[in-house]
Write an enzyme that holds these catalytic residues in place. Structure first.
Site, PDB file in Angstrom:
ATOM      1  N   CYS A 118       0.855  -1.045  -0.173  1.00 51.49           N
ATOM      2  CA  CYS A 118      -0.279   0.032   0.051  1.00 51.49           C
ATOM      3  C   CYS A 118       0.700   0.888   0.612  1.00 51.49           C
ATOM      4  O   CYS A 118       0.076   2.227  -0.106  1.00 51.49           O
ATOM      5  CB  CYS A 118      -1.165  -0.074   1.305  1.00 51.49           C
ATOM      6  SG  CYS A 118       0.006  -0.387   2.995  1.00 51.49           S
ATOM      7  N   MET A 167      -3.698  -7.296   6.039  1.00 47.88           N
ATOM      8  CA  MET A 167      -3.750  -6.317   6.888  1.00 47.88           C
ATOM      9  C   MET A 167      -5.431  -5.814   7.396  1.00 47.88           C
ATOM     10  O   MET A 167      -5.125  -4.780   8.976  1.00 47.88           O
ATOM     11  CB  MET A 167      -4.021  -4.914   5.799  1.00 47.88           C
ATOM     12  CG  MET A 167      -4.101  -3.372   6.532  1.00 47.88           C
ATOM     13  SD  MET A 167      -2.407  -2.645   7.155  1.00 47.88           S
ATOM     14  CE  MET A 167      -1.339  -1.623   4.926  1.00 47.88           C
TER      15      MET A 167
END
Length: 355
Positions: A50, A193
């Site tokens: 990310c 995540m």
């Protein structure tokens, strides 16, 4: 033989650009094969998270290695090379090796010293190895990088206060709500995540966690781990009506929650505010959601303020790791010199030019 790293990261590139250069996990094998078959590229590994997309290559020449790696990125993401050049960072040879060591040890992360990147580097390397995209050089380099990072975390105190982007999201929620007791938390996505986020939420008192994922079995597995509830993806709107806090981290290419969807949801919420954190790249939540009065929207770049608060405590330990990296850089260069790779390739190139 030259080692080159080319990519972009959160330091110099905003999320709206980074999301355009994010590799889908399912695409990585094909991308590795395509890059490995590119002119001048002898070995390669792709790291896509990310916060960064970085391509590491072993190339026979610097200038051709640079050019064809950038051309690969432009072709893969269907963009003009001139348009992506301003965003790309380039590290070569010693600088590329040092950069990899720093990234793997968490010294280049948004949250200094975080360990999630270590697993991401390891997984990226293992996939490249599985796809036969690595060889003698990268097999040694990436194994050394992972070993160094593990040693850095075990021999220093940089992880005394373990944090990650997901931790920062939870800390932001605590500043707004005080605590999570009796707050309805909705997690969209069931990847790593999301798991880390659920773990931090649960540890901070959240006892009502709902997980939604396109693959329902994965949602059920994650929800069960934290005494939560799983719901099918087609019930997303209903779940949003009930949620106080939303944390979203999927691998979707399009917005998972759009402004039109949220407009319908807000009518049913009757003025109740909702705290929404988007830690996905590409983003899951339509930025237009921030325009609604009762929506408090934050994306991954908004977490930087919380990240900054943790840096001071970790910088002293980071200095110790930097010294370890310097030594490992010397060790790798000495190992590389024993291979005789440089004179061999030089001889082959000279021979080829003479034909």
């Amino acid at each position: 033989m030259h080692i080159i790293a080319i990519g972009l990261n959160y330091r110099t590139t905003p999320v709206e650009i980074r999301e355009k250069f994010a590799f889908q996990e399912s695409e990585l094998p094909q991308a590795l094969q395509q890059l490995r078959q590119t002119k001048s590229i002898l070995e390669c590994t792709i790291i896509s998270t990310c916060n960064r997309t970085e391509v590491y290559v072993v190339a026979d020449q610097l200038h051709t290695g640079r050019y064809y790696t950038k051309a690969f990125l432009a072709e893969w993401f269907k963009m003009d090379l001139d348009d992506i050049n301003p965003y790309l960072n380039i590290w070569e040879n010693d600088h590329a090796i040092e950069h990899l060591f720093r990234v793997t040890a968490g010294l280049d992360s948004m949250i200094l010293g975080e360990t999630q990147i270590l697993g991401q580097i390891r997984d990226g390397f293992l996939l490249a190895q599985e796809e036969n995209a690595t060889g003698t050089i990268f097999n040694q380099l990436f194994k050394q990088a992972v070993t160094l990072a593990k040693r850095a975390h075990s021999e220093t105190q940089i992880n005394d206060n373990p944090v990650s982007v997901s931790y920062a999201a939870v800390e932001l929620g605590k500043k707004i709500f005080g605590d999570f007791h009796e707050k309805c938390v909705l997690i969209v996505g069931a990847g790593k995540m999301s798991e880390l986020t659920a773990k931090h939420l649960h540890a901070n008192g959240s006892n009502t966690i709902t997980v939604i994922n396109r693959t329902e079995s994965k949602a059920e597995e994650l929800a069960e781990r934290f005494s939560g509830t799983a719901r099918p993806f087609n019930e997303l709107e209903d779940a949003l009506v009930q949620a106080d806090i939303l944390i979203s981290s999927t691998g979707a290419r399009e917005y998972v929650i759009t402004a039109s969807m949220m407009k319908s949801v807000l009518k049913k919420r009757k003025g109740r505010p909702i705290f929404m954190v988007d830690i996905a790249v590409p983003r899951d939540l339509d930025p237009a959601l921030a325009e609604f009065d009762d929506v408090y929207l934050y994306d991954i770049d908004d977490l930087e303020g919380i990240v900054e608060a943790n840096l001071a405590e970790r910088k002293n330990e980071a200095e110790k790791i930097s010294l370890m990296i310097e030594k490992d850089l010397v060790d790798f260069k000495q190992w590389l010199a024993t291979l005789g790779v440089v004179p061999l390739i030089s001889a082959l190139r000279s021979k080829a030019l003479g034909i």
